[in-house]
Design a protein around this motif. Sequence first.
Motif, PDB file in Angstrom:
ATOM      1  N   TRP A   1      73.138  24.459  72.657  1.00 29.20           N
ATOM      2  CA  TRP A   1      71.936  23.503  72.403  1.00 29.20           C
ATOM      3  C   TRP A   1      72.289  22.612  71.472  1.00 29.20           C
ATOM      4  CZ3 TRP A   1      67.358  24.971  73.253  1.00 29.20           C
ATOM      5  CH2 TRP A   1      66.501  24.658  72.625  1.00 29.20           C
ATOM      6  N   ARG A   2      73.139  21.966  70.968  1.00 30.85           N
ATOM      7  CA  ARG A   2      73.330  20.810  70.591  1.00 30.85           C
ATOM      8  C   ARG A   2      73.800  19.505  71.849  1.00 30.85           C
ATOM      9  NH1 ARG A   2      76.148  23.415  66.461  1.00 30.85           N
ATOM     10  NH2 ARG A   2      77.839  23.088  66.929  1.00 30.85           N
ATOM     11  N   GLY A   3      74.507  19.887  72.760  1.00 31.03           N
ATOM     12  CA  GLY A   3      74.692  19.584  74.007  1.00 31.03           C
ATOM     13  C   GLY A   3      73.409  19.237  74.466  1.00 31.03           C
ATOM     14  N   LEU A   4      72.793  19.557  74.299  1.00 35.32           N
ATOM     15  CA  LEU A   4      71.654  19.322  76.028  1.00 35.32           C
ATOM     16  C   LEU A   4      70.246  18.384  75.744  1.00 35.32           C
ATOM     17  CD1 LEU A   4      68.935  23.323  76.290  1.00 35.32           C
ATOM     18  CD2 LEU A   4      71.189  22.075  78.281  1.00 35.32           C
ATOM     19  N   SER A   5      70.079  17.694  76.128  1.00 42.56           N
ATOM     20  CA  SER A   5      69.161  16.715  76.362  1.00 42.56           C
ATOM     21  C   SER A   5      67.754  17.002  75.237  1.00 42.56           C
ATOM     22  CB  SER A   5      68.651  15.833  77.483  1.00 42.56           C
ATOM     23  OG  SER A   5      68.357  16.581  78.382  1.00 42.56           O
ATOM     24  N   GLU A   6      67.091  16.043  74.925  1.00 36.45           N
ATOM     25  CA  GLU A   6      65.931  16.097  74.762  1.00 36.45           C
ATOM     26  C   GLU A   6      64.914  17.586  75.912  1.00 36.45           C
ATOM     27  OE1 GLU A   6      64.012  16.575  71.626  1.00 36.45           O
ATOM     28  OE2 GLU A   6      66.219  16.709  70.572  1.00 36.45           O
TER      29      GLU A   6
ATOM     30  N   GLU B   1      65.486  18.061  78.549  1.00 36.52           N
ATOM     31  CA  GLU B   1      66.862  19.902  79.207  1.00 36.52           C
ATOM     32  C   GLU B   1      65.731  21.062  77.816  1.00 36.52           C
ATOM     33  OE1 GLU B   1      70.783  19.467  80.916  1.00 36.52           O
ATOM     34  OE2 GLU B   1      70.796  18.450  78.914  1.00 36.52           O
ATOM     35  N   ARG B   2      65.906  20.678  76.483  1.00 35.71           N
ATOM     36  CA  ARG B   2      65.720  21.999  75.279  1.00 35.71           C
ATOM     37  C   ARG B   2      64.159  21.962  75.520  1.00 35.71           C
ATOM     38  NH1 ARG B   2      68.063  19.311  69.781  1.00 35.71           N
ATOM     39  NH2 ARG B   2      70.332  19.961  70.382  1.00 35.71           N
ATOM     40  N   ASP B   3      63.299  21.691  76.146  1.00 37.80           N
ATOM     41  CA  ASP B   3      61.660  20.923  77.003  1.00 37.80           C
ATOM     42  C   ASP B   3      61.205  22.227  77.753  1.00 37.80           C
ATOM     43  OD1 ASP B   3      61.385  19.950  74.237  1.00 37.80           O
ATOM     44  OD2 ASP B   3      60.623  18.047  75.967  1.00 37.80           O
ATOM     45  N   GLN B   4      62.434  22.710  78.391  1.00 38.00           N
ATOM     46  CA  GLN B   4      62.403  23.590  79.645  1.00 38.00           C
ATOM     47  C   GLN B   4      62.616  24.749  78.828  1.00 38.00           C
ATOM     48  OE1 GLN B   4      66.413  23.635  81.981  1.00 38.00           O
ATOM     49  NE2 GLN B   4      66.029  21.724  82.099  1.00 38.00           N
ATOM     50  N   SER B   5      61.618  26.099  80.043  1.00 36.09           N
ATOM     51  CA  SER B   5      61.164  26.988  79.538  1.00 36.09           C
ATOM     52  C   SER B   5      62.361  28.059  79.472  1.00 36.09           C
ATOM     53  CB  SER B   5      60.432  27.931  80.693  1.00 36.09           C
ATOM     54  OG  SER B   5      60.956  28.910  81.330  1.00 36.09           O
ATOM     55  N   PRO B   6      62.551  28.679  78.070  1.00 35.56           N
ATOM     56  CA  PRO B   6      63.905  29.593  78.008  1.00 35.56           C
ATOM     57  C   PRO B   6      63.964  30.317  78.827  1.00 35.56           C
ATOM     58  CG  PRO B   6      61.700  30.073  75.955  1.00 35.56           C
ATOM     59  CD  PRO B   6      61.000  29.458  77.086  1.00 35.56           C
ATOM     60  N   LEU B   7      63.217  30.767  80.045  1.00 36.11           N
ATOM     61  CA  LEU B   7      63.580  31.514  81.219  1.00 36.11           C
ATOM     62  C   LEU B   7      64.318  30.342  81.865  1.00 36.11           C
ATOM     63  CD1 LEU B   7      63.617  34.666  81.832  1.00 36.11           C
ATOM     64  CD2 LEU B   7      62.170  34.201  83.468  1.00 36.11           C
ATOM     65  N   GLU B   8      63.887  29.859  82.032  1.00 40.84           N
ATOM     66  CA  GLU B   8      64.867  28.224  82.638  1.00 40.84           C
ATOM     67  C   GLU B   8      66.102  27.823  81.615  1.00 40.84           C
ATOM     68  OE1 GLU B   8      61.097  25.860  84.757  1.00 40.84           O
ATOM     69  OE2 GLU B   8      61.529  25.182  83.157  1.00 40.84           O
ATOM     70  N   LEU B   9      66.391  27.626  81.003  1.00 45.91           N
ATOM     71  CA  LEU B   9      67.424  27.550  80.310  1.00 45.91           C
ATOM     72  C   LEU B   9      68.098  28.282  79.853  1.00 45.91           C
ATOM     73  CD1 LEU B   9      66.010  26.343  76.397  1.00 45.91           C
ATOM     74  CD2 LEU B   9      67.558  25.295  78.362  1.00 45.91           C
ATOM     75  N   LEU B  10      68.158  29.583  80.206  1.00 41.14           N
ATOM     76  CA  LEU B  10      69.024  31.025  79.798  1.00 41.14           C
ATOM     77  C   LEU B  10      69.959  31.388  81.692  1.00 41.14           C
ATOM     78  CD1 LEU B  10      66.639  33.369  77.686  1.00 41.14           C
ATOM     79  CD2 LEU B  10      69.273  32.504  77.440  1.00 41.14           C
ATOM     80  N   ALA B  11      69.008  31.121  82.126  1.00 44.06           N
ATOM     81  CA  ALA B  11      69.204  30.900  84.119  1.00 44.06           C
ATOM     82  C   ALA B  11      70.181  29.311  83.902  1.00 44.06           C
ATOM     83  CB  ALA B  11      68.556  30.489  84.826  1.00 44.06           C
ATOM     84  N   ALA B  12      69.797  28.737  83.282  1.00 43.19           N
ATOM     85  CA  ALA B  12      70.939  27.611  84.158  1.00 43.19           C
ATOM     86  C   ALA B  12      71.849  27.392  82.933  1.00 43.19           C
ATOM     87  CB  ALA B  12      70.540  26.133  83.496  1.00 43.19           C
ATOM     88  N   HIS B  13      71.901  28.147  81.589  1.00 45.24           N
ATOM     89  CA  HIS B  13      73.363  27.710  80.929  1.00 45.24           C
ATOM     90  C   HIS B  13      73.095  29.673  79.985  1.00 45.24           C
ATOM     91  CE1 HIS B  13      73.197  23.992  80.751  1.00 45.24           C
ATOM     92  NE2 HIS B  13      71.608  23.652  80.939  1.00 45.24           N
ATOM     93  N   PRO B  14      73.525  30.272  80.774  1.00 43.09           N
ATOM     94  CA  PRO B  14      73.311  31.871  79.820  1.00 43.09           C
ATOM     95  C   PRO B  14      74.413  31.905  78.919  1.00 43.09           C
ATOM     96  CG  PRO B  14      74.542  31.874  82.109  1.00 43.09           C
ATOM     97  CD  PRO B  14      74.232  30.823  82.461  1.00 43.09           C
ATOM     98  N   SER B  15      75.552  31.355  78.199  1.00 47.47           N
ATOM     99  CA  SER B  15      76.037  31.163  77.013  1.00 47.47           C
ATOM    100  C   SER B  15      74.625  31.251  75.734  1.00 47.47           C
ATOM    101  CB  SER B  15      77.607  30.288  77.041  1.00 47.47           C
ATOM    102  OG  SER B  15      76.710  29.467  77.211  1.00 47.47           O
ATOM    103  N   LEU B  16      73.857  29.787  76.078  1.00 52.27           N
ATOM    104  CA  LEU B  16      72.659  29.855  75.312  1.00 52.27           C
ATOM    105  C   LEU B  16      71.912  31.306  74.753  1.00 52.27           C
ATOM    106  CD1 LEU B  16      70.646  27.025  76.329  1.00 52.27           C
ATOM    107  CD2 LEU B  16      72.053  26.839  74.391  1.00 52.27           C
ATOM    108  N   MET B  17      72.316  32.095  74.959  1.00 55.26           N
ATOM    109  CA  MET B  17      71.573  33.583  74.795  1.00 55.26           C
ATOM    110  C   MET B  17      72.304  33.845  73.810  1.00 55.26           C
ATOM    111  SD  MET B  17      71.072  37.194  76.632  1.00 55.26           S
ATOM    112  CE  MET B  17      72.945  37.772  76.599  1.00 55.26           C
ATOM    113  N   LYS B  18      71.245  34.372  72.733  1.00 59.10           N
ATOM    114  CA  LYS B  18      72.021  34.823  71.659  1.00 59.10           C
ATOM    115  C   LYS B  18      72.358  36.484  71.624  1.00 59.10           C
ATOM    116  CE  LYS B  18      70.796  36.680  66.677  1.00 59.10           C
ATOM    117  NZ  LYS B  18      71.774  35.588  65.955  1.00 59.10           N
ATOM    118  N   ARG B  19      73.801  36.256  71.237  1.00 57.46           N
ATOM    119  CA  ARG B  19      73.855  37.858  71.822  1.00 57.46           C
ATOM    120  C   ARG B  19      75.226  38.815  70.242  1.00 57.46           C
ATOM    121  NH1 ARG B  19      76.509  32.808  73.325  1.00 57.46           N
ATOM    122  NH2 ARG B  19      78.276  32.682  72.084  1.00 57.46           N
ATOM    123  N   PRO B  20      74.741  39.710  70.643  1.00 59.75           N
ATOM    124  CA  PRO B  20      74.522  40.832  71.905  1.00 59.75           C
ATOM    125  C   PRO B  20      73.570  40.938  72.317  1.00 59.75           C
ATOM    126  CG  PRO B  20      75.720  42.224  70.567  1.00 59.75           C
ATOM    127  CD  PRO B  20      75.751  41.219  70.060  1.00 59.75           C
TER     128      PRO B  20
END
Length: 104
Positions: free
Chosen positions: A56-61, A63-82
């Motif tokens: 998350w800290r490595g994303l640009s502003e 990128e952070r403005d994308q929908s959560p679904l788009e973000l999770l598709a592009a960066h699966p490790s962004l999902m809170k786990r498990p």
Amino acid sequence: MILYGLKTCDTCRKALKSLPNAEFRDVRTDGVPQDVMGAALERFGGALLNRKSTTWRGLSESERDQSPLELLAAHPSLMKRPLIEAQGALYLGWGSDTQSALLG
């Protein structure tokens, strides 16, 4: 019971150790089925994104403005786990509330 997470995640390992009958699916290699992700997003909303992560800290502003679904598709490790799917219910994280619900 299905546990979605990362094989390198300490919290996921703790959950798996406590839930020996859970089937593990790595979100980077296996992904999360669209229907499960949609239900998780509906239930947990923005809490599904781990905004404290290095990813998350490595994303640009922008990128952070994308929908959560788009973000999770592009960066699966962004999902809170498990993310745990058990008997039609979804649980997020491995806090005391999730542990008491799944372990009794």
